[in-house]
Design an enzyme around this catalytic site. Sequence first.
Site, mmCIF file in Angstrom:
data_model
loop_
_atom_site.group_PDB
_atom_site.id
_atom_site.type_symbol
_atom_site.label_atom_id
_atom_site.label_comp_id
_atom_site.label_asym_id
_atom_site.label_seq_id
_atom_site.Cartn_x
_atom_site.Cartn_y
_atom_site.Cartn_z
ATOM 1 N N SER A 8 -8.538 2.382 -10.805
ATOM 2 C CA SER A 8 -8.313 1.240 -9.845
ATOM 3 C C SER A 8 -7.484 0.132 -10.364
ATOM 4 C CB SER A 8 -9.743 0.489 -9.875
ATOM 5 O OG SER A 8 -10.816 1.513 -9.381
ATOM 6 N N ILE A 9 -6.675 -0.516 -9.267
ATOM 7 C CA ILE A 9 -5.648 -1.604 -9.569
ATOM 8 C C ILE A 9 -6.636 -2.678 -10.124
ATOM 9 C CG2 ILE A 9 -4.475 -3.255 -8.248
ATOM 10 C CD1 ILE A 9 -3.636 -1.307 -6.260
ATOM 11 N N TYR A 41 -0.923 4.463 8.195
ATOM 12 C CA TYR A 41 -1.833 3.195 7.384
ATOM 13 C C TYR A 41 -2.600 2.584 8.600
ATOM 14 C CZ TYR A 41 -2.284 -0.561 3.995
ATOM 15 O OH TYR A 41 -2.854 -1.255 3.016
ATOM 16 N N LYS A 72 -3.885 -5.915 6.855
ATOM 17 C CA LYS A 72 -3.201 -6.729 5.724
ATOM 18 C C LYS A 72 -2.046 -7.877 6.181
ATOM 19 C CE LYS A 72 -4.741 -4.303 2.042
ATOM 20 N NZ LYS A 72 -5.470 -4.650 1.163
#
Length: 261
Positions: A26-27, A162, A169
């Site tokens: 995970s980031i 996306y 976002k």
Amino acid sequence: MSRPETKANLLEGYRGLVVGIANDRSIAWGCARAFHALGAELAVTYLNDRARPYVEPLAAEVGAPIVMPLDVAVPGQMEAVFERITEVWGALDFVVHSIAFSPRETLAGRVTDVPLDGFLKTMEVSCWSFIRMGHLAEPLMKSGGTLFTMTYYGSQMVVENYNVMGVAKAALESAVRYMAAELGPKGIRVHAISPGPLATRAASGIPEFDELLDKARAKAPARALVSIDDVGAATAFLAHRAAKLITGQVLYIDGGYHIID
């Protein structure tokens, strides 16, 4: 894989909340590891009981004294986390918001066809939850602090598959700017971190993602893919007081991919 330097405890005395660790790819985990390596103390959350066995060992690895469940769609859970931080620490220096979600059928379809319930759920988890975290963190950041969220290039350009997440976002990045303007007088900075494509669990839901990785590797000026540790190191730097006059930014960590047509 490179890791943050551990020689200088540049963030010693800092305390922060990291939201979004699902596993060791995970980031959010790259961020937690970087903050820990630089001396910060961490609070860590996990999504639910299914995620708990994967996250708790990682939280132990960084010595997190606060480990709690947090599903932002469950009323009261976010408030409970911040109440616990208030009880244990009484202050907060940074928040890392690394979560996003869209129902599979909503994400897979055209933006033009997105149903209201799917759109609202996407926005609630992917955008509103960051705004709410900022609201809850503000009174704990008595001496200033930094709020981070994770975004992606698909907010600015149309990226195939996306879809509605790009819309969410874009809203998130706008929220970052407004929050930075509102909270700046209190010394609270707000940033969106925009990594290049990463092989995370969240990305696995995007069709043809392997092709996207190959394209990024071939076209980025650095000719390399970003790692979670690259993202973590840059995020940790922005939390330091040396970056106190940097706010409201979308920081691309992508080997320069976003500048190439």
